[in-house]
Scaffold this motif. Structure first.
Motif, PDB file in Angstrom:
ATOM      1  N   GLU A   1      -5.304   6.295  -0.896  1.00  9.98           N
ATOM      2  CA  GLU A   1      -4.535   5.059  -0.749  1.00  9.98           C
ATOM      3  C   GLU A   1      -4.547   4.292  -2.069  1.00  9.98           C
ATOM      4  O   GLU A   1      -5.550   4.290  -2.786  1.00  9.98           O
ATOM      5  CB  GLU A   1      -5.153   4.178   0.342  1.00  9.98           C
ATOM      6  CG  GLU A   1      -4.304   2.952   0.624  1.00  9.98           C
ATOM      7  CD  GLU A   1      -4.846   2.095   1.758  1.00  9.98           C
ATOM      8  OE1 GLU A   1      -4.418   2.295   2.904  1.00  9.98           O
ATOM      9  OE2 GLU A   1      -5.685   1.216   1.467  1.00  9.98           O
ATOM     10  N   TYR A   2      -3.411   3.653  -2.361  1.00 10.07           N
ATOM     11  CA  TYR A   2      -3.278   2.879  -3.610  1.00 10.07           C
ATOM     12  C   TYR A   2      -2.825   1.458  -3.299  1.00 10.07           C
ATOM     13  O   TYR A   2      -2.028   1.243  -2.381  1.00 10.07           O
ATOM     14  CB  TYR A   2      -2.201   3.496  -4.512  1.00 10.07           C
ATOM     15  CG  TYR A   2      -2.495   4.923  -4.900  1.00 10.07           C
ATOM     16  CD1 TYR A   2      -3.153   5.224  -6.083  1.00 10.07           C
ATOM     17  CD2 TYR A   2      -2.120   5.977  -4.063  1.00 10.07           C
ATOM     18  CE1 TYR A   2      -3.434   6.532  -6.437  1.00 10.07           C
ATOM     19  CE2 TYR A   2      -2.390   7.292  -4.401  1.00 10.07           C
ATOM     20  CZ  TYR A   2      -3.051   7.571  -5.586  1.00 10.07           C
ATOM     21  OH  TYR A   2      -3.337   8.857  -5.924  1.00 10.07           O
ATOM     22  N   VAL A   3      -3.314   0.509  -4.092  1.00  7.47           N
ATOM     23  CA  VAL A   3      -2.678  -0.804  -4.145  1.00  7.47           C
ATOM     24  C   VAL A   3      -1.492  -0.626  -5.087  1.00  7.47           C
ATOM     25  O   VAL A   3      -1.668  -0.229  -6.240  1.00  7.47           O
ATOM     26  CB  VAL A   3      -3.626  -1.880  -4.694  1.00  7.47           C
ATOM     27  CG1 VAL A   3      -2.888  -3.211  -4.804  1.00  7.47           C
ATOM     28  CG2 VAL A   3      -4.851  -2.006  -3.821  1.00  7.47           C
ATOM     29  N   ASP A   4      -0.298  -0.933  -4.606  1.00  2.38           N
ATOM     30  CA  ASP A   4       0.904  -0.648  -5.386  1.00  2.38           C
ATOM     31  C   ASP A   4       1.393  -1.894  -6.109  1.00  2.38           C
ATOM     32  O   ASP A   4       1.977  -2.795  -5.499  1.00  2.38           O
ATOM     33  CB  ASP A   4       1.992  -0.107  -4.437  1.00  2.38           C
ATOM     34  CG  ASP A   4       3.207   0.390  -5.199  1.00  2.38           C
ATOM     35  OD1 ASP A   4       3.122   0.476  -6.444  1.00  2.38           O
ATOM     36  OD2 ASP A   4       4.230   0.675  -4.557  1.00  2.38           O
TER      37      ASP A   4
ATOM     38  N   ARG B   1       0.820  -1.214   0.000  1.00  2.00           N
ATOM     39  CA  ARG B   1       0.000   0.000   0.000  1.00  2.00           C
ATOM     40  C   ARG B   1       0.854   1.266   0.000  1.00  2.00           C
ATOM     41  O   ARG B   1       1.879   1.334   0.689  1.00  2.00           O
ATOM     42  CB  ARG B   1      -0.862   0.057   1.268  1.00  2.00           C
ATOM     43  CG  ARG B   1      -1.937  -0.991   1.342  1.00  2.00           C
ATOM     44  CD  ARG B   1      -3.126  -0.580   0.474  1.00  2.00           C
ATOM     45  NE  ARG B   1      -4.249  -1.492   0.597  1.00  2.00           N
ATOM     46  CZ  ARG B   1      -4.256  -2.750   0.140  1.00  2.00           C
ATOM     47  NH1 ARG B   1      -3.200  -3.247  -0.452  1.00  2.00           N
ATOM     48  NH2 ARG B   1      -5.323  -3.501   0.284  1.00  2.00           N
TER      49      ARG B   1
ATOM     50  N   GLY C   1      -7.240   4.162  -7.485  1.00  2.00           N
ATOM     51  CA  GLY C   1      -6.511   3.544  -6.377  1.00  2.00           C
ATOM     52  C   GLY C   1      -5.596   2.382  -6.731  1.00  2.00           C
ATOM     53  O   GLY C   1      -5.315   1.535  -5.883  1.00  2.00           O
TER      54      GLY C   1
ATOM     55  N   THR D   1       0.812  -8.505  -1.013  1.00  2.00           N
ATOM     56  CA  THR D   1      -0.292  -8.365  -1.972  1.00  2.00           C
ATOM     57  C   THR D   1      -1.342  -9.429  -1.655  1.00  2.00           C
ATOM     58  O   THR D   1      -1.004 -10.557  -1.277  1.00  2.00           O
ATOM     59  CB  THR D   1       0.227  -8.557  -3.415  1.00  2.00           C
ATOM     60  OG1 THR D   1       1.395  -7.759  -3.584  1.00  2.00           O
ATOM     61  CG2 THR D   1      -0.809  -8.149  -4.441  1.00  2.00           C
TER      62      THR D   1
ATOM     63  N   THR E   1       0.260   5.665   0.187  1.00  2.00           N
ATOM     64  CA  THR E   1      -0.685   6.797   0.252  1.00  2.00           C
ATOM     65  C   THR E   1       0.012   8.034  -0.297  1.00  2.00           C
ATOM     66  O   THR E   1       1.231   8.176  -0.209  1.00  2.00           O
ATOM     67  CB  THR E   1      -1.178   7.093   1.681  1.00  2.00           C
ATOM     68  OG1 THR E   1      -0.078   7.527   2.481  1.00  2.00           O
ATOM     69  CG2 THR E   1      -1.828   5.874   2.318  1.00  2.00           C
TER      70      THR E   1
ATOM     71  N   ASP F   1      -6.597  -7.472  -3.738  1.00  2.00           N
ATOM     72  CA  ASP F   1      -5.870  -6.441  -4.503  1.00  2.00           C
ATOM     73  C   ASP F   1      -5.877  -6.792  -5.985  1.00  2.00           C
ATOM     74  O   ASP F   1      -6.122  -5.947  -6.851  1.00  2.00           O
ATOM     75  CB  ASP F   1      -4.411  -6.346  -4.033  1.00  2.00           C
ATOM     76  CG  ASP F   1      -4.280  -5.890  -2.595  1.00  2.00           C
ATOM     77  OD1 ASP F   1      -5.230  -5.268  -2.067  1.00  2.00           O
ATOM     78  OD2 ASP F   1      -3.212  -6.145  -1.986  1.00  2.00           O
TER      79      ASP F   1
END
Ligand code: PMP
Length: 440
Positions: A60-63, A52, A403, A419, A54, A423
């Motif tokens: 917030e993002y799933v990276d 994650r 996101g 992960t 931000t 996600d």
């Protein structure tokens, strides 16, 4: 695209303002490549933990970018955080110019995973490659390096060569301030093309082939059956060393492609993920090669000979590598990451199939990539021709506004130990929605 750009501006006023204020940075960013962002400005980082991220606007993002592999461990994994904290805050000494006992542990573990038996450290994969190249030239007495067209091995002068329309080597377009005509230092062959490789090696002036076992920086280009065996046979026959750059292909498993596919490089280079977020790189040599180099009185390997850096192998970097290899990028972690990447690949494949798009999706262990051509490209030049910047920017911006972060420069999604299936499914859902809009 206009709608998504407007949406990015509305969502990220603080990032936009920070970028507008950055008059003292070359290109407004800490590093010029940070301008490779979908949209008119980059999102500014606030925090990152596990899978994650931000941004400073509170999103917030799933990276799935994961620092283009530097954070394949997830961001700030607990074991690396603890080891770095212990080394830097409690013991101290990141720039003491003295070895630590952790280094031999790391060397032994890299040998167990990858094969080569004598290791030396750097802070980046670029430097690992640069120094490996110098050693290869020194030990063979030959001037040239051969790479694959549209490879990327860092900002290494010798590697910035591509195959031109007539099949011969030419400077990669856009190369900044080349020291000389690249054909003086380099030769090039297409990935998966053993005939071209043989023709180039036959000149007898190539010290080393520097390659990834699968191309990963122009989308993923996987080796065809027999290709890597052919490369090894040809390099041996022509007295050329083989350097495998496993910086990205480490995604294939705990010992990268080298272990997964039983490869036998003379030299192995790696960087990024092995430091778990702390700058670290390494190159490994066979014992025979190391002995030959160390036995040469004319080579200054200790002082001004052109191999090394003051901070290379520092105690902090080595402690981070040990924690990463001992506790984070374990066999179990890779098994989890591979399962998720298979799920990601299946989700993307279903979206492509539903709309009968001429696209393809490829996977290398924990790493997946979609490309705008079908079947998947088999050479770097084919992969480069399948690029579509506008389409890529649209997908990146569409996902970021909802996101999800993909790796800039291509459509790469990487899994880390943190992960989750949710996600991956979120990406599948959004990818399908983006395609429905495009197709509609
Ligand atoms: N080797 C490979 C295969 C890479 O993909 C990269 C960077 N993307 C590098 C080397 C260079 O890594 P760094 O920029 O960290 O030096």
């Amino acid at each position: 695209m206009a709608r998504e750009s407007a949406e990015a501006e509305a969502r990220n006023p603080r990032s936009q303002a920070a970028y507008a204020r950055a008059d003292h940075l070359f290109g407004r960013v800490p590093m010029t490549w940070m301008n490779k962002t979908a949209g008119a400005f980059p999102r500014y980082l606030a925090t990152a933990r596990g899978a994650r991220v931000t941004d400073v606007d509170g999103h917030e993002y799933v990276d799935f970018c994961l620092g283009d592999t530097g954070a394949m461990t997830g961001h700030s994994p607990a074991a690396v955080t603890a080891a770095v904290q212990h080394r830097f805050a409690e013991l101290g000494g990141a720039t003491a110019m003295l070895p630590t006992e952790d280094a031999e542990w790391v060397g032994a573990e890299l040998t167990r995973r990858f094969g080569p038996t004598r290791w030396s450290f750097s802070l980046t994969a670029t430097d690992a490659n640069r120094w490996a190249i110098r050693l290869a030239r020194a030990v063979t007495g030959r001037p040239k390096i051969l790479v694959n067209s549209y490879c990327y091995h860092g900002s290494v002068d010798e590697s910035l060569i591509v195959t031109g329309p007539d099949g011969t080597g030419t400077a990669r377009p856009g190369n900044v301030g080349a020291p000389c005509d690249v054909t003086l230092t380099s030769r090039v062959a297409e990935f998966n093309d053993l005939d071209q490789l043989e023709r180039e090696l036959a000149h007898g002036d190539v010290a080393a082939v520097l390659m990834e076992p699968a191309l990963t920086n122009i989308g993923i280009v996987l080796p065809e059956p027999g290709y890597l065996d052919g490369v090894r046979e040809l390099t041996r026959r022509h007295g050329t060393l083989l350097i495998n750059d496993e910086t990205h292909t480490f995604s294939a498993g705990p010992g990268g492609c080298t272990a997964a596919w039983d490869l036998e490089p003379d030299v192995l280079t790696i960087g990024k993920a092995i430091g778990g977020g702390i700058p670290a790189g390494a190159y490994g040599l066979s014992a025979d090669l190391a002995d030959r180099l160390l036995g040469r009185d004319d080579l200054d390997l200790v002082d001004m000979g052109g191999v090394g850096g003051t901070l290379a192998g520092n105690a902090l970097s080595v402690a981070a590598m040990r924690a990463t290899l001992e506790h984070v990028l374990t066999d179990d972690a890779f098994a989890h990451m591979h399962r998720l990447a298979e799920r990601f690949e299946a989700g993307v494949g279903a979206g492509i199939e539903k709309h009968a798009l001429p696209w393809s999706v490829s996977r290398l262990g924990a790493r997946t990539e979609y490309r705008f051509s079908s079947p998947a490209p088999r050479t770097g030049t084919e992969a480069a021709a399948a690029g579509d910047t506008e389409l890529e920017d649209f997908l990146h911006l569409y996902l970021a506004n909802r996101g999800i972060l993909l790796t800039p420069f291509h459509n790469m999604a990487l899994m880390c130990p943190d992960t989750t299936e949710q996600d991956v499914d979120r990406h599948t859902e959004l990818f399908a929605a983006a395609l429905a809009e495009l197709a509609g």
